[in-house]
Structures are given as C-alpha cells and as structure tokens.
Design an enzyme around this catalytic site. Structure first.
Site, PDB file in Angstrom:
ATOM      1  N   GLU A 130       6.674  -3.677   5.786  1.00 59.16           N
ATOM      2  CA  GLU A 130       5.973  -3.623   4.488  1.00 59.16           C
ATOM      3  C   GLU A 130       5.820  -2.179   4.011  1.00 59.16           C
ATOM      4  O   GLU A 130       4.742  -1.760   3.565  1.00 59.16           O
ATOM      5  CB  GLU A 130       4.590  -4.287   4.610  1.00 59.16           C
ATOM      6  CG  GLU A 130       4.654  -5.700   5.160  1.00 59.16           C
ATOM      7  CD  GLU A 130       3.284  -6.383   5.259  1.00 59.16           C
ATOM      8  OE1 GLU A 130       2.311  -5.865   4.686  1.00 59.16           O
ATOM      9  OE2 GLU A 130       3.214  -7.431   5.906  1.00 59.16           O
ATOM     10  N   GLU A 144      -1.671  -9.689  11.952  1.00 56.42           N
ATOM     11  CA  GLU A 144      -2.936  -8.938  12.022  1.00 56.42           C
ATOM     12  C   GLU A 144      -4.017  -9.560  12.908  1.00 56.42           C
ATOM     13  O   GLU A 144      -5.151  -9.753  12.471  1.00 56.42           O
ATOM     14  CB  GLU A 144      -3.483  -8.734  10.601  1.00 56.42           C
ATOM     15  CG  GLU A 144      -2.503  -8.019   9.695  1.00 56.42           C
ATOM     16  CD  GLU A 144      -3.024  -7.799   8.273  1.00 56.42           C
ATOM     17  OE1 GLU A 144      -4.109  -8.307   7.945  1.00 56.42           O
ATOM     18  OE2 GLU A 144      -2.340  -7.121   7.491  1.00 56.42           O
TER      19      GLU A 144
END
Ligand code: XIL
Length: 388
Positions: free
Chosen positions: A276, A169
């Site tokens: 995910e 991220e």
C-alpha cells in the site's frame, strides 16, 4: 537465468503458485502494460489500488491509465467485509465483480483485500443484538461466521484471484495482539482459523498477512513469531504485506529500517509484498485526527500548506524519496514479489482525509489531472541505471 515471461493466463491459481514461492524465476506481464510496470517486469509486479469511484464507472480514464501503467491491482475498499457482506444473509458482489472483470480484461494479477480485519466490518458480525452493542457472540459462532465469510469470498473468485490478504493488522507496534472484537472473542485463534479457512477454500492460493509499520522491530519480531507458530501447527502463510504508508520525513521510516524488515521477513521464509505504498507530504497532524481541516483553529493552517499545488522543492523531495524506496526494492528484488501503490492519482488518495479530513495531500505518482509527476520520472529512470 533469463526470466520466462509467460503471458498471464486466466487460471491465476496455478500460475501464482508457480510464480510466487521463494526462488521463483517466472514472471508475468499484463498485456496492455507499456508504462511503469514494464520497467520492473524482471523485478516484481507493480500495482495500484482501485477506488470504489473508479469501480462505480464514474472515471473511465482511470481504468485506462491503470491498464497502461500497472500489472497488478488491489480493490481499495470493494472487497472488505462491510462492502461485500453487509449483513448476515446479504452479499453485495457488484463492485468486487467489476474489479475482477477489469482485472481479467486488462490481464492483471489480482489481489484479494482483505478477508479478516478489525475495521470496515459490520458490528453485527460480533454482537448478539443489532440494537444493543454490548453482548458479544460466542467464540464458536464467530468461528463459524469467519469460516463462512472467508470461504464464500475465496470460492466466488477462485478462478481469478489467487493472492489474498487473509488477515490485516492483527498486531500492535509494540508487538502484541491488537485488541479487537476478533481478539476479544476468539483470542489468538482467529489468525489460525482465518488462514485454515482460506487454505481449505483454495489449497494453491498465495496467502498473506498484511500490516503497517512493519519496520518496527517489536512488531516485526512478533509477526514472524506468530506466523512461525502457525507453520508449526501445519498452517502455511506464504507472504507478508508491508503496507508502506510512509512520509517525506527521512526517518519515517528510514530506508535502513525498511531494508532490515525486508531481509528479516525473507529470512523467515516469507515472500515480501509492498502492498500500500504512498508518501505523505503533509505535516504530521495526528493530534487533530478525524477533524475537518476547516473546523480547526486558524493557527492550524500550516497543516494544509499545499492546497494550491506542490512547490517544486517538495516535488523534488518526493521524487527523491520514491527513488530511494525503489532503489531499495530493486536491490531486494529476489525477496519482493510485488510493489503496489495505494491509489493512482493524488485526488483519490485516502491521505487527503487522514488523519485530518479535507486536506490536500500529494502522495502518489500521478497528480489530480492524472499527469505523471517527477516521482514517476525518477522511478522510470532507474531503468537506465540497471545492467542491460
Ligand atoms: C483505506 C482506504 O484507502 C480508505 O478509502 C478507507 O476509507 C479506509 O481504508 N490499511 C489498509 C487499507 O489495509 O485497507 C486501508 O484503506 C488503509 C490502511
């Protein structure tokens, strides 16, 4: 060409390199897997995240279910910096070691998640003083800390873990560098340093960049741009992780947008990992972020509509959404190395506490009693639709 299904062996490093680069035709399978991962054994690895609760040993039935259904695992929290390296001199390997022990026993492909992230990292990594969090440390010192952390973790699990989410991220949805202590102190260099350190620690590892909302075009372009820049500077990134925290709403995100992302990342020479996956079924409650559902005004009750179970109609929608996603993944099986769910049963999902704490979400393939849901059946049935 028929796939050579070799039994998974302990030295994952060599195997994963043989398995995962673009064009690889060798796949492996977990010894005990008889469930869903078997359905996709010729397509991609199928996995889940293991919670700290499971790793702490309080839910043995969960280990059994995971071993049966999946052939790759990620530690949901146990390998993050704050868990594994809570203080400069202190390392706590207990839960991560259990993760690796289980992975070894159940013959799982193990994913190291995650080495460098702006979250779940102790503030002491970035600040001069423990008490006063105002003065950031120097770039040189942070570079040293980054290298020490990355290399110590990779080194410890080198024989068992060959795939790493090296950086998590680092980019905003608008396609810029995310403001973070990493970026504030080191600038763009932190990305390169992280991948360099990882590559030095394990030259044959499969190194990945992982992020959410990767279907957003600006983000996608920027991620490809920075990974290409690294490549030109001699640092290779092997794969990209699309987190895929999606929702039931048809446009969040659309299958078309996800497909474009898969194609574009593959074109850029990256193996695609769905890292995910979960499907949020609850109404959007971002404006109440961080608050507890019980503390919200009474008229916010509609934000938690399925606390007594998922109505058949929504259960059906969830199954259809999962089916559409897996049809897409199968279509692009030549580009996708792995699809991992972010948890196994609904009760353990992080989505029960995000963005609002204490709601009842139903985003996964197994319910709170570990019974497979309609979504599971919908995916399982895809087996019949495929050519023998
Ligand atoms: C989440 C875990 O599921 C939670 O238990 C934890 O409290 C916060 O982190 N992106 C990631 C994951 O890369 O590590 C995050 O996991 C979910 C978002």
């Amino acid at each position: 060409m028929p796939l050579n299904r070799r039994k998974f062996i302990l030295n994952h490093a060599a195997l994963a390199t043989a398995l995962l680069p673009l064009g690889a035709t060798v796949r492996a399978k977990a010894v005990y897997a008889s469930g869903l991962s078997e359905v996709f054994k010729d397509d991609f690895f199928l996995g889940t995240a293991i919670s700290n609760k499971t790793l702490s040993g309080s839910d043995p039935a969960m280990f059994k279910l995971i071993a049966q259904e999946f052939n790759t695992i990620t530690a949901e929290n146990a390998m993050k910096w704050q868990s594994i390296h809570p203080d400069h001199e202190r390392w706590d390997w207990r839960l991560a070691d259990r993760f690796v022990k289980f992975g070894h026993e159940a013959n799982m492909l193990m994913i190291g998640h995650t080495l460098i992230w702006h979250k779940q990292t102790p503030p002491t990594v970035f600040f001069k003083s423990r008490k006063k969090q105002d003065a950031l440390i120097s770039r040189d010192l942070l570079r040293k800390r980054l290298r020490l952390h990355v290399q110590t973790v990779i080194d410890r699990y080198k024989r068992q873990i060959a795939l790493w989410d090296v950086v998590n991220e680092a980019v905003t949805d608008k396609g810029r560098w995310r403001e973070s202590h990493w970026y504030d102190i080191m600038g763009e260099e932190f990305l390169e340093q992280a991948f360099r350190a990882a590559r030095e620690a394990d030259p044959s590892a499969h190194l990945m960049y992982n992020d959410f909302n990767m279907e957003k075009r600006q983000k996608q372009r920027f991620v490809i741009h920075i990974l290409n820049t690294l490549r030109k500077r001699g640092v290779t990134v092997d794969g990209v992780g699309l987190q895929c925290h999606v929702s039931l709403a048809a446009d969040a995100p659309s299958i078309d947008a996800l497909e474009a992302a898969i194609i574009n990342f593959a074109k850029a020479g990256l193996r695609v990992h769905i890292t995910e996956l979960d499907v949020d079924v609850l109404p959007n409650a971002w404006k109440y972020k961080g608050l507890h559902i019980d503390d919200l005004p009474i008229d916010s009750d509609p934000l938690d509509p399925y606390k007594n179970g998922l109505p058949a109609r929504i259960e059906q929608q969830l199954a259809e959404r999962y089916q559409a996603l897996f049809e897409l993944f199968i279509k692009h099986r030549d580009k996708i190395a792995r699809v991992s769910l972010w948890g196994t049963s609904d009760d353990e999902s992080w989505k029960n506490d995000r963005p609002v704490i204490g709601r009842t979400n139903h985003p996964l393939l197994f319910d709170t009693q570990k019974r497979s849901k309609k979504a599971y059946d919908a995916i399982y049935k895809l087996k019949d639709k495929r050519a023998p």
